[in-house]
Design a protein around this motif. Structure first.
Motif, PDB file in Angstrom:
ATOM      1  N   ALA A 103       9.555   2.983   0.711  1.00 30.01           N
ATOM      2  CA  ALA A 103       8.983   3.462   1.962  1.00 30.01           C
ATOM      3  C   ALA A 103       9.996   3.547   3.098  1.00 30.01           C
ATOM      4  N   ARG A 162       0.804  -1.227   0.000  1.00 31.25           N
ATOM      5  CA  ARG A 162       0.000   0.000   0.000  1.00 31.25           C
ATOM      6  C   ARG A 162       0.836   1.276   0.000  1.00 31.25           C
ATOM      7  N   VAL A 163       2.111   1.186   0.343  1.00 30.92           N
ATOM      8  CA  VAL A 163       2.919   2.409   0.453  1.00 30.92           C
ATOM      9  C   VAL A 163       4.078   2.461  -0.533  1.00 30.92           C
ATOM     10  N   VAL A 177      -5.086   3.182   7.511  1.00 32.96           N
ATOM     11  CA  VAL A 177      -4.478   4.175   6.617  1.00 32.96           C
ATOM     12  C   VAL A 177      -4.727   5.565   7.146  1.00 32.96           C
ATOM     13  N   ASP A 230       6.382   6.001   6.472  1.00 30.73           N
ATOM     14  CA  ASP A 230       5.290   5.680   5.556  1.00 30.73           C
ATOM     15  C   ASP A 230       4.515   4.459   6.030  1.00 30.73           C
ATOM     16  N   ALA A 231       5.156   3.626   6.837  1.00 30.58           N
ATOM     17  CA  ALA A 231       4.488   2.458   7.404  1.00 30.58           C
ATOM     18  C   ALA A 231       5.047   2.168   8.779  1.00 30.58           C
ATOM     19  N   LEU A 243       3.009   9.174  10.810  1.00 32.73           N
ATOM     20  CA  LEU A 243       2.846   8.649   9.466  1.00 32.73           C
ATOM     21  C   LEU A 243       2.686   9.756   8.438  1.00 32.73           C
ATOM     22  N   SER A 244       3.212   9.508   7.260  1.00 39.77           N
ATOM     23  CA  SER A 244       2.963  10.396   6.132  1.00 39.77           C
ATOM     24  C   SER A 244       1.503  10.285   5.704  1.00 39.77           C
ATOM     25  N   GLY A 263       0.010   6.990   4.722  1.00 40.55           N
ATOM     26  CA  GLY A 263       0.801   5.980   5.405  1.00 40.55           C
ATOM     27  C   GLY A 263      -0.078   4.965   6.114  1.00 40.55           C
ATOM     28  N   VAL A 264       0.531   3.830   6.465  1.00 39.45           N
ATOM     29  CA  VAL A 264      -0.229   2.709   7.021  1.00 39.45           C
ATOM     30  C   VAL A 264       0.323   2.301   8.383  1.00 39.45           C
TER      31      VAL A 264
END
Length: 222
Positions: free
Chosen positions: A61, A56-57, A220, A136-137, A170-171, A174-175
């Motif tokens: 990442a 997803r990212v 998310v 990002d994660a 998180l960005s 991000g997750v």
């Protein structure tokens, strides 16, 4: 049947009890009291924690993993990430990293020496709170999930303040991915109340079609 052999004991900080490293033939287990936290035969859901989130990212990442366990999440993350990615592993118990470089070195397969990886010893919550939009994660596999079993202090990762800190770290897009040995509707609600868009995924412990089913939340940051 081959008996279990007790290889080592590690103290968990802040009165969190002890971890025991056990071996039976080629099989390894990390125990907290009578609770098995990790077994070397069952890596499927820990690997899925990484692959589902990174899908997803993207492969470039910035990833935070807490904690190390037997390294299955880290190895899966490195396989899915590209050369420009960065991974921080937050591990509370230093001996767990020692075990990865010692009796379980064949399981770690050199992942801790990968140039994309750095290890932050201590509470992963400190790494989460260290910087806004730093990751990002964020992949959490701590204390068998949100319903803490071995260390009360881990609850702070999963309460409202902890989830707010994770979202701030998180960005956009991000997750926050959270592994658990069991489902929790209360935790799903808490994630949604914290502002995350939430997907709950059931995965097999061994990675096949049979065996115990674990849970991964993919939350998310909109």
């Amino acid at each position: 049947m081959i008996p279990w052999e007790h290889l080592d004991t590690a103290s968990v900080p802040d009165d969190g009890g002890e971890l025991r490293l056990m071996r039976r033939g080629a099989e390894y287990s990390i125990m907290s009291g009578a609770i098995e936290l990790m077994n070397s035969r069952l890596s499927g859901s820990e690997a899925a924690l990484a692959t589902l989130a990174i899908a997803r990212v993207g492969a470039a990442a910035r990833v935070l993993i807490g904690g190390y366990g037997m390294g299955f999440t880290l190895r899966a993350a490195l396989a899915a990430l590209g050369p420009k990615a960065k991974v921080v592993v937050g591990e509370l118990v230093p001996q767990v990293v020692d075990w990865a470089r010692g009796p379980m070195a064949h399981l770690s397969a050199g992942c801790l020496e990968d140039p994309r990886v750095s290890v932050a010893l201590g509470d992963v919550g400190l790494a989460i709170r260290a910087g806004a939009k730093a990751y990002d994660a964020i992949l959490l596999d701590v204390d068998n999930g949100p319903e803490g079993l071995s260390r009360k202090g881990n609850d702070a990762l999963y309460d409202r303040q902890g989830l707010a800190a994770a979202r701030a770290a998180l960005s956009k897009g991000g997750v926050l991915a959270v592994w658990s040995s069991a489902a929790s509707e209360a935790f799903t609600r808490r994630l949604k109340q914290a502002g995350f868009a939430v997907e709950v995924v059931g995965v097999r412990a061994g990675g096949g079609k049979r065996g115990a089913r674990h849970v991964i939340w993919l939350a998310v940051n909109p």
